[in-house]
Design an enzyme around this catalytic site. Structure first.
Site, PDB file in Angstrom:
ATOM      1  N   HIS A 315       0.995  -1.277   0.052  1.00  0.00           N
ATOM      2  CA  HIS A 315       0.180   0.130   0.070  1.00  0.00           C
ATOM      3  C   HIS A 315       1.060   1.215  -0.073  1.00  0.00           C
ATOM      4  O   HIS A 315       2.081   1.368   0.593  1.00  0.00           O
ATOM      5  CB  HIS A 315      -1.018  -0.035   1.190  1.00  0.00           C
ATOM      6  N   ASP A 325       6.470   3.049   7.040  1.00  0.00           N
ATOM      7  CA  ASP A 325       4.974   2.385   6.887  1.00  0.00           C
ATOM      8  C   ASP A 325       4.020   3.393   5.573  1.00  0.00           C
ATOM      9  O   ASP A 325       3.569   4.548   6.314  1.00  0.00           O
ATOM     10  CB  ASP A 325       4.189   2.153   7.982  1.00  0.00           C
ATOM     11  N   GLU A 362      -5.358   1.795   2.602  1.00  0.00           N
ATOM     12  CA  GLU A 362      -4.899   0.376   3.342  1.00  0.00           C
ATOM     13  C   GLU A 362      -5.118   0.887   4.975  1.00  0.00           C
ATOM     14  O   GLU A 362      -5.585   0.018   5.812  1.00  0.00           O
ATOM     15  CB  GLU A 362      -3.575  -0.055   3.329  1.00  0.00           C
ATOM     16  N   GLU A 363      -4.666   2.024   5.142  1.00  0.00           N
ATOM     17  CA  GLU A 363      -4.517   2.546   6.504  1.00  0.00           C
ATOM     18  C   GLU A 363      -5.958   2.684   6.807  1.00  0.00           C
ATOM     19  O   GLU A 363      -6.229   2.860   8.293  1.00  0.00           O
ATOM     20  CB  GLU A 363      -3.821   3.771   6.672  1.00  0.00           C
ATOM     21  N   ASP A 391       4.543  -4.646   3.270  1.00  0.00           N
ATOM     22  CA  ASP A 391       3.797  -3.351   3.823  1.00  0.00           C
ATOM     23  C   ASP A 391       4.950  -2.586   4.144  1.00  0.00           C
ATOM     24  O   ASP A 391       5.097  -1.653   3.494  1.00  0.00           O
ATOM     25  CB  ASP A 391       2.968  -3.676   4.924  1.00  0.00           C
ATOM     26  N   HIS A 471       2.852   5.162  12.747  1.00  0.00           N
ATOM     27  CA  HIS A 471       1.643   6.052  12.598  1.00  0.00           C
ATOM     28  C   HIS A 471       1.805   7.608  13.053  1.00  0.00           C
ATOM     29  O   HIS A 471       0.817   8.151  13.538  1.00  0.00           O
ATOM     30  CB  HIS A 471       0.476   5.428  12.957  1.00  0.00           C
TER      31      HIS A 471
END
Length: 546
Positions: A315, A325, A362-363, A391, A471
């Site tokens: 993603h 990420d 995706e998130e 990922d 994140h």
């Protein structure tokens, strides 16, 4: 690529997401042997409409709810540092007492219950770790919580003296700094991943969300009460003043902050306000295909199921910048594409088609990959051979980790045994394996629809290490080059591993699957279920015989 992709925030559906989507599209379109295009399914997205609030006037508490600018990290001064939110949290304005529920697992709520503490009509504060954040919220709501707060405890990814992980907090080390916040979706995706509204399907057919999600409707897939993520800097004043008893010994409620944790309920009220908007929009999936020499008609497929495509997925959307990420994986995907194209120009042709997929959404809950799988279940996925997911290609420099359908174990270990280790070319990646058997895939990234819905052999892999900025606004190119992989040797190793696995799957006349390993692991897993099944009166004999 890794320098360019995280230069701007690229949350799903935003202009930055489309900028990076066209960067990937243009890169793959320029590679001889590949044909690339964009697919943009319509989904429901959520964004903060205004900043949240978290206050407790009785103790003169006002949460900052903002991530500090970090010296040397030029991208950390972003408007997104002031937007700490959980996707699919509704807007809300709640005033209530606070109860601490540890990780928010069922057993944690059971501990509170045995202590005579109810979370009904309370604001529940839980720490990240041990289970998916959506499950925490679902567990809290099922017990009557009025709202949920999820915070990053230093025992998980901060300075954590308790776990003795060592190292400093960013920018003086890899761990989460005091103001760092973990964003993320709180969709209940263990029930049904993907767009909770299924706009791409319900707007073009008579299908309903309930039809697609096994009886679950939209309201069953998202929270009904507000949820807010906060930093441990903002959590500490609340937790330190909760009062009430400590959890019993052995319950493991103590985190890494420097005081004894109690569970409350607080004597004071806390007011929590969220203001989020739900917006239908299109998200860009980029799909590039190198045609296989043995592509066959549907009739031929039915006779020989070994000629379907190999799908590689990563993603591209991120919670802010996403250098780890997911864009470490995006960079690896583009490098694999470049290498396959070089082979193509030298005359090599894959026996089976190779699809490179760069997903969006995706998130938010695996939106892009799930939409693609559901929209192509009767053509591409009907004959797909394998799905290889990366990922986060690199989140550190310590060891190689992977999870897989166990028919792919031998292929993975064989290839890892020939790819040089990033820190020592005299050794191979297998020497950096975390040890033990291959982990079994469950859910959590874009392989979910391919494996759980359509039974396609799948694998997910990453090179991991000390990664404390997940994140947050600090998951940046600067963090990568100062804390994880300054010379990109781990990235190179992951791209090589992904490439060689792909070439073997796409080229071998007989697929390199190890079905004995799959059968052995299935038997082992059935045995592990036996006691739990017997406790609820379920007979597993037919499963064992099968």
């Amino acid at each position: 690529h890794l320098y360019n992709l995280p230069r701007r925030s690229h949350v799903a559906g935003t202009p930055g997401d489309y900028y990076d989507a066209f960067y990937v599209l243009n890169t793959l379109s320029s590679l001889p042997g590949f044909e690339a295009h964009i697919e943009s399914p319509e989904v429901m997205l959520t964004y903060p409409a205004s900043r949240p609030h978290l206050v407790a006037p009785a103790i003169e508490y006002v949460a900052k709810l903002s991530e500090d600018v970090v010296r040397g990290d030029e991208t950390s001064d972003t408007p997104w540092r002031n937007h700490t939110f959980n996707a699919y949290s509704p807007s809300g304005n709640v005033t209530a007492k606070v109860v601490y529920a540890n990780y928010g697992r069922p057993q944690d709520f059971d501990v509170l219950s045995t202590m005579g503490i109810s979370v009904k009509n309370k604001i529940v504060i839980m720490r990240y770790g041990e289970c998916f954040r959506g499950l925490k919220v679902m567990n809290a709501e099922s017990r009557g919580a009025a709202a949920s707060i999820i915070y990053s405890d230093p025992a998980q990814d901060g300075y954590s003296r308790k776990d003795k992980k060592g190292g400093g907090v960013y920018p003086n080390g890899p761990w989460r700094p005091p103001s760092g916040v973990q964003r993320g979706s709180v969709q209940f995706n263990t029930r049904c991943a993907g767009d909770p509204w299924r706009l791409y399907a319900t707007s073009t057919s008579n299908a309903t969300v309930e039809d697609i999600c096994g009886g679950y409707g939209t309201k069953d897939l998202i929270p009904s009460r507000p949820v807010l993520p906060i930093s441990y800097q903002d959590a500490a004043p609340l937790l330190s003043r909760l009062g009430g008893p400590s959890a019993p010994n052995g319950a493991d409620f103590q985190g890494g902050l420097e005081f004894a944790y109690t569970v409350g309920p607080s004597a004071f009220d806390v007011r929590l306000v969220t203001d989020n908007r739900f917006v239908p929009g299109k998200i860009p999936n980029i799909i590039a295909t190198m045609q296989g020499s043995d592509d066959s008609s549907d009739e031929d497929y039915d006779e020989d199921g070994s000629t379907g495509p190999i799908i590689l997925g990563n993603h591209r959307d991120a919670w802010v910048f996403g250098a780890v990420d997911p864009n470490s994986g995006t960079a690896a995907l583009l490098e694999v594409g470049r290498c396959l194209s070089v082979l193509y120009t030298k005359g090599w042709r894959p026996r089976r088609s190779i699809i490179l997929a760069s997903w969006s959404g995706e998130e938010y809950g695996l939106l892009g990959s799930t939409a693609y799988a559901e929209m192509h279940e009767h053509d591409i996925l009907k004959h797909a051979v394998a799905y290889l997911n990366v990922d986060m290609a690199v989140s550190g420099n310590k060891k190689l980790e992977a999870s897989a359908t166990h028919s792919l174990d031998r292929l993975f270990f064989d290839v890892a045994s020939i790819v040089p280790a990033p820190d020592d070319p005299e050794r191979t990646l297998i020497d950096r394996w975390g040890g033990g058997d291959m982990k079994t895939l469950g859910s959590g990234s874009d392989y979910t629809a391919f494996l759980d819905r359509y039974g396609i052999a799948s694998l997910d892999m990453s090179y991991v290490g000390d990664y404390g900025v997940y994140h947050s606004a600090y998951d940046s190119f600067h963090w990568m080059v100062t804390e994880a992989d300054p010379e990109f040797l781990c990235h190179q190793a992951m791209a090589r591993l992904w490439l060689v696995m792909t070439v073997r799957l796409a080229s071998r006349p007989i697929l390199p699957f190890y079905m004995t390993g799959q059968a052995s692991m299935l038997l082992k897993q059935v045995d592990e279920l036996s006691d739990a099944a017997a406790a609820v009166g379920v007979d597993l004999t037919p499963l064992k015989v099968a």
